[in-house]
Design an enzyme around this catalytic site. Structure first.
Site, PDB file in Angstrom:
ATOM      1  N   GLY A  27     -23.195  48.127   5.203  1.00  0.00           N
ATOM      2  CA  GLY A  27     -22.842  46.929   4.456  1.00  0.00           C
ATOM      3  C   GLY A  27     -22.599  47.164   2.982  1.00  0.00           C
ATOM      4  O   GLY A  27     -22.788  48.269   2.452  1.00  0.00           O
ATOM      5  N   SER A  28     -22.197  46.081   2.326  1.00  0.00           N
ATOM      6  CA  SER A  28     -21.765  46.181   0.931  1.00  0.00           C
ATOM      7  C   SER A  28     -22.952  46.368  -0.029  1.00  0.00           C
ATOM      8  O   SER A  28     -22.809  47.032  -1.054  1.00  0.00           O
ATOM      9  CB  SER A  28     -20.967  44.935   0.543  1.00  0.00           C
ATOM     10  OG  SER A  28     -21.663  43.766   0.910  1.00  0.00           O
ATOM     11  N   ASP A  81     -31.775  48.312   4.397  1.00  0.00           N
ATOM     12  CA  ASP A  81     -30.651  47.793   5.173  1.00  0.00           C
ATOM     13  C   ASP A  81     -30.403  46.327   4.832  1.00  0.00           C
ATOM     14  O   ASP A  81     -31.328  45.619   4.409  1.00  0.00           O
ATOM     15  CB  ASP A  81     -30.911  47.945   6.686  1.00  0.00           C
ATOM     16  CG  ASP A  81     -29.628  48.062   7.490  1.00  0.00           C
ATOM     17  OD1 ASP A  81     -28.542  47.765   6.945  1.00  0.00           O
ATOM     18  OD2 ASP A  81     -29.700  48.458   8.667  1.00  0.00           O
ATOM     19  N   GLY A  82     -29.176  45.905   5.007  1.00  0.00           N
ATOM     20  CA  GLY A  82     -28.831  44.492   4.864  1.00  0.00           C
ATOM     21  C   GLY A  82     -29.101  43.775   6.173  1.00  0.00           C
ATOM     22  O   GLY A  82     -29.607  44.365   7.138  1.00  0.00           O
ATOM     23  N   ASP A  84     -27.957  39.782   8.435  1.00  0.00           N
ATOM     24  CA  ASP A  84     -27.180  38.537   8.390  1.00  0.00           C
ATOM     25  C   ASP A  84     -28.059  37.376   7.963  1.00  0.00           C
ATOM     26  O   ASP A  84     -27.620  36.491   7.242  1.00  0.00           O
ATOM     27  CB  ASP A  84     -26.559  38.280   9.772  1.00  0.00           C
ATOM     28  CG  ASP A  84     -25.601  39.389  10.131  1.00  0.00           C
ATOM     29  OD1 ASP A  84     -24.616  39.575   9.400  1.00  0.00           O
ATOM     30  OD2 ASP A  84     -25.853  40.118  11.101  1.00  0.00           O
ATOM     31  N   GLY A  96     -23.641  41.817  12.645  1.00  0.00           N
ATOM     32  CA  GLY A  96     -22.244  42.144  12.370  1.00  0.00           C
ATOM     33  C   GLY A  96     -21.823  43.541  12.783  1.00  0.00           C
ATOM     34  O   GLY A  96     -20.749  43.727  13.353  1.00  0.00           O
ATOM     35  N   GLY A  97     -22.654  44.511  12.509  1.00  0.00           N
ATOM     36  CA  GLY A  97     -22.229  45.900  12.668  1.00  0.00           C
ATOM     37  C   GLY A  97     -22.191  46.402  14.097  1.00  0.00           C
ATOM     38  O   GLY A  97     -21.497  47.379  14.402  1.00  0.00           O
ATOM     39  N   GLU A 103     -30.031  51.242  13.977  1.00  0.00           N
ATOM     40  CA  GLU A 103     -30.704  50.656  12.799  1.00  0.00           C
ATOM     41  C   GLU A 103     -32.187  50.433  13.096  1.00  0.00           C
ATOM     42  O   GLU A 103     -33.051  50.698  12.259  1.00  0.00           O
ATOM     43  CB  GLU A 103     -30.040  49.327  12.418  1.00  0.00           C
ATOM     44  CG  GLU A 103     -28.634  49.505  11.866  1.00  0.00           C
ATOM     45  CD  GLU A 103     -27.932  48.190  11.572  1.00  0.00           C
ATOM     46  OE1 GLU A 103     -27.124  48.158  10.635  1.00  0.00           O
ATOM     47  OE2 GLU A 103     -28.158  47.198  12.286  1.00  0.00           O
ATOM     48  N   LYS A 121     -28.991  35.135   2.578  1.00  0.00           N
ATOM     49  CA  LYS A 121     -29.561  35.679   3.828  1.00  0.00           C
ATOM     50  C   LYS A 121     -30.922  35.073   4.164  1.00  0.00           C
ATOM     51  O   LYS A 121     -31.394  35.194   5.281  1.00  0.00           O
ATOM     52  CB  LYS A 121     -29.763  37.202   3.696  1.00  0.00           C
ATOM     53  CG  LYS A 121     -28.662  37.955   3.008  1.00  0.00           C
ATOM     54  CD  LYS A 121     -27.653  38.447   3.982  1.00  0.00           C
ATOM     55  CE  LYS A 121     -26.489  39.111   3.292  1.00  0.00           C
ATOM     56  NZ  LYS A 121     -25.546  39.738   4.134  1.00  0.00           N
TER      57      LYS A 121
HETATM   58  C1  5RP Z   1     -24.871  44.724  10.160  1.00  0.00           C
HETATM   59  C2  5RP Z   1     -25.781  44.271   9.139  1.00  0.00           C
HETATM   60  C3  5RP Z   1     -25.411  44.588   7.773  1.00  0.00           C
HETATM   61  O1  5RP Z   1     -26.451  45.275   7.199  1.00  0.00           O
HETATM   62  C4  5RP Z   1     -25.136  43.360   7.000  1.00  0.00           C
HETATM   63  O2  5RP Z   1     -24.086  42.621   7.592  1.00  0.00           O
HETATM   64  C5  5RP Z   1     -24.737  43.821   5.632  1.00  0.00           C
HETATM   65  O3  5RP Z   1     -24.458  42.800   4.826  1.00  0.00           O
HETATM   66  P1  5RP Z   1     -23.915  42.939   3.351  1.00  0.00           P
HETATM   67  O4  5RP Z   1     -22.501  43.462   3.413  1.00  0.00           O
HETATM   68  O5  5RP Z   1     -23.975  41.518   2.913  1.00  0.00           O
HETATM   69  O6  5RP Z   1     -24.828  43.836   2.577  1.00  0.00           O
HETATM   70  O7  5RP Z   1     -26.802  43.738   9.405  1.00  0.00           O
HETATM   71  O8  5RP Z   1     -25.412  44.409  11.392  1.00  0.00           O
END
Ligand code: 5RP
Length: 228
Positions: A27-28, A81-82, A84, A96-97, A103, A121
């Site tokens: 993620g970003s 880690d990020g 949702d 998302g991923g 993870e 979040k």
């Molecule tokens: C994928 C996630 C990512 O870590 C999440 O979507 C990342 O978010 P962002 O781009 O806002 O940091 O959980 O499954």
């Protein structure tokens, strides 16, 4: 408007000590954290990295950081880690991923799992905005469909399909991904029950794994701990 994800990453950077093995997800916000680490050459050279994400692995290699292969990772000091969405107990949905299995393995190998992101979040209770994602063995597909239809009949289940090719998205482990959209909020326990269905490799709800969340928003950066 400030870049909240960058602000969260700046605070997360302060948790890292020289010589540690750092796990990073996707993620970003994670991309921001890596950029900040790269700016501190001495720190970066002392660290070893592990990642659950193909895309993040590319960034780590671009920065020329030391990267362990995922089979080699025995221990992680901090896994960032990020997500949702996460609730007051820091239970997190990571949808998302489609890489939640790796993870979750990294989060579980870590001394400390830290969620990072912007304040959007953080919710009091996980809601139905995001699906619960299931990684499913191809041979278990019909059984999983049948279990969901019987036990959560109001849920809408879709197989994740590729936009670049005709067919299903296939995970790094050779499996399918099912997105389960709930019609109403269901309990964490009920969501977790799907884990017992033969053929379900892992689901995307991280229960009780995160020890901290670093979130940035209009009110500044907050470091949250799980509320028991
Ligand atoms: C994928 C996630 C990512 O870590 C999440 O979507 C990342 O978010 P962002 O781009 O806002 O940091 O959980 O499954």
């Amino acid at each position: 408007m400030p870049d909240f994800k960058l602000e969260a990453a700046k605070t997360a950077l302060q948790f890292i000590k020289p010589g540690q093995t750092i796990g990073v997800g996707a993620g970003s916000t994670i991309a921001n954290l890596l950029e900040l680490i790269a700016a501190d050459k001495q720190l970066a050279a002392s660290l070893t990295f592990a990642t659950s994400s193909f895309k993040t692995a590319g960034l780590i290699l671009q920065y020329d950081f030391r990267l362990l292969g995922s089979e080699q990772v025995k221990h992680i000091d901090i896994y960032f880690d990020g997500c949702d969405q996460f609730d007051a107990k820091l239970n997190a949905l990571k949808c998302g991923g489609g890489i939640h299995t790796s993870e979750k393995i990294m989060a579980s190998l870590a001394n400390e799992f830290v969620l990072i992101g912007d304040a959007s979040k953080s919710v009091e209770k996980l809601d139905t905005t995001y699906p619960l994602v299931l990684e499913v063995l191809p041979t278990g597909l019909q059984l999983v469909y049948q279990w969901l239809a019987k036990n959560i009949p109001t849920a809408k289940v879709t197989m994740r399909l590729s936009t670049q090719k005709d067919g299903a998205v296939i995970t790094e482990n050779g499996n399918y991904l099912l997105d389960v959209y709930f019609a109403e909020t269901i309990t964490i326990e009920k969501m977790n029950a799907v884990k017992m269905v033969p053929g379900v490799v892992e689901h995307s709800l991280f229960i009780g794994l995160a020890k901290k969340a670093v979130i940035a928003g209009e009110g500044g950066v907050k470091v949250l701990s799980p509320i028991p």
